[in-house]
Design an enzyme around this catalytic site. Sequence first.
Site, mmCIF file in Angstrom:
data_model
loop_
_atom_site.group_PDB
_atom_site.id
_atom_site.type_symbol
_atom_site.label_atom_id
_atom_site.label_comp_id
_atom_site.label_asym_id
_atom_site.label_seq_id
_atom_site.Cartn_x
_atom_site.Cartn_y
_atom_site.Cartn_z
ATOM 1 N N SER A 178 18.211 14.023 -1.902
ATOM 2 C CA SER A 178 17.320 14.803 -1.051
ATOM 3 C C SER A 178 17.860 16.215 -0.924
ATOM 4 C CB SER A 178 17.235 14.166 0.336
ATOM 5 O OG SER A 178 18.475 14.364 0.998
ATOM 6 N N LYS A 179 17.064 17.049 -0.292
ATOM 7 C CA LYS A 179 17.462 18.447 -0.107
ATOM 8 C C LYS A 179 18.858 18.548 0.484
ATOM 9 C CE LYS A 179 13.263 21.065 0.273
ATOM 10 N NZ LYS A 179 12.190 21.359 1.169
ATOM 11 N N ARG A 180 19.190 17.604 1.337
ATOM 12 C CA ARG A 180 20.494 17.640 2.004
ATOM 13 C C ARG A 180 21.668 17.593 1.008
ATOM 14 N NH1 ARG A 180 20.174 13.085 5.394
ATOM 15 N NH2 ARG A 180 17.960 13.353 5.071
ATOM 16 N N SER A 181 21.440 16.965 -0.145
ATOM 17 C CA SER A 181 22.529 16.895 -1.129
ATOM 18 C C SER A 181 22.882 18.290 -1.643
ATOM 19 C CB SER A 181 22.167 16.014 -2.324
ATOM 20 O OG SER A 181 21.165 15.106 -2.004
ATOM 21 N N GLY A 182 21.956 19.249 -1.484
ATOM 22 C CA GLY A 182 22.265 20.628 -1.836
ATOM 23 C C GLY A 182 22.017 20.967 -3.298
#
Length: 486
Positions: free
Chosen positions: A256-260
């Site tokens: 997800s976006k959180r993984s960067g």
Amino acid sequence: MEKIRTRYAPSPTGRMHVGNLRSALYEFLVAKHDNGTFMLRIEDTDQERYVEGAVDIIYRTMEATGLIHDEGPDKDGGFGPYVQSERMKTGIYMDYAKKLIDKGEAYYCFCDKERLASLKTEVDDEGKSITIYDKHCLSLSKEEIEANLAAGNPFVIRQNIPNEGTTTFHDELYGDITVENAELDDMILIKSDGYPTYNFANVVDDHTMNITHVVRGNEYLSSSPKYVRLYDAFGWKVPVYIHLPLITDENHKKLSKRSGHASFEDLIEQGFLTEAVINYVALLGWSPEDNQEIFTLDELIKNFDYHRISKSPAVFDIVKLRWMNGEYFKAMDDEKFYELAKPYLEKALPGNFDLKKIAKMVKTRIEVFPDIDGQVDFFRELPEYDIEMYTHKKMKTNAESSLQVLNDVLPILEAQEDYTNDALYQTLLKYVEEKGYKNGYVMWPIRTAVSGKQMTPAGATEILEILGKEESLKRIRKGIELLSLA
Ligand code: GLU
């Protein structure tokens, strides 16, 4: 055999996620492997999720990655329009929805928000709660429907799925999947704003655009039985469906976006090469027969066989991608590397440095462009270092021997006129031979004094040349000072 036609059908909702990029790549490869046609279709019927500029991102990414479409909004192949909002204006979705109504496979629904809110809800595969429609409007009489329509009452059109029986859907990887019809919701085909839902437009378009193979993420697997019912109701041939395994991060959570590093643009911003990203993404779920890991796009086209896609989740391993990116640097010619690395080098080393030479030094030592700074920072400024660093077992050096060597070479270097790598090397070699030392016994302390680092992208004399006479002598004097104090 019929000609293979695939499509990449993105919804313009933002940056191109790694999962989307993989779908696009696989669709491209399935088509190109068999000389088929690869098409781009923009699925923009969900006005709420539409993001300004996202269509441009799609074009840019496809162009950059070499996933060049044969047909699309900008390349008419006789199946247009290729943008769903434009297709809608032709009335195509409404016409097909009405055909389903005539067949008893769909019906008008005039239920208002309040009524829908009172219905039972269930949680879908993605954790969203969905309303299970109770077929209330299926029992409306012809007259009631006409009266509603004449009064201009808002409506949706729903798919009519029987409560009995089962539906079987075939996926190339997952095989036959059979579901109880009672579990399938009477999904909306046409929304109250007149737009088709994503699922309905997708089926109508894939059929009318002669799509033979659909490759997409397995988040769509659960909707697929409803698609089969639509295909069957129309008497259309179901395309080959290939649902791809989930992509997870290192912690086995959905990427997800959180993984960067979830989107193509994130990765490019982090200093990865487009070719390496494509190569890596190709291996997220697919593997060749042998152990080859590095593939150009042309090699992928030649080797790609969708039967070899795996069902198990693919882990997005940034360490592996970094390694692969480094391999691309190693194989790249010096000139090209220099052009690409230049902005990073200029940032790391403002002033008068021979960046071309430095680029050559770091090319095989970095995995991503931002690694450059950590390789060359000592040129910019001598870091503080511990004199322990002068001690090297293999080179048989220590603080004492280093002090002596530096004291010896300082006047030699002061007298040196030709301050190029080769000339410096010859000069130092002479000293080494005269003294009967081993090379490392002399080079190690020099390199330590001028770099302050355990590891450098180049040897002592190369560093001397880059730094120039004045700066390198300054650093050697500093080394002598540090060692003398100890
Ligand atoms: N519009 C869908 C998406 O962006 C495409 C799904 C499909 O390929 O059928 O995810």
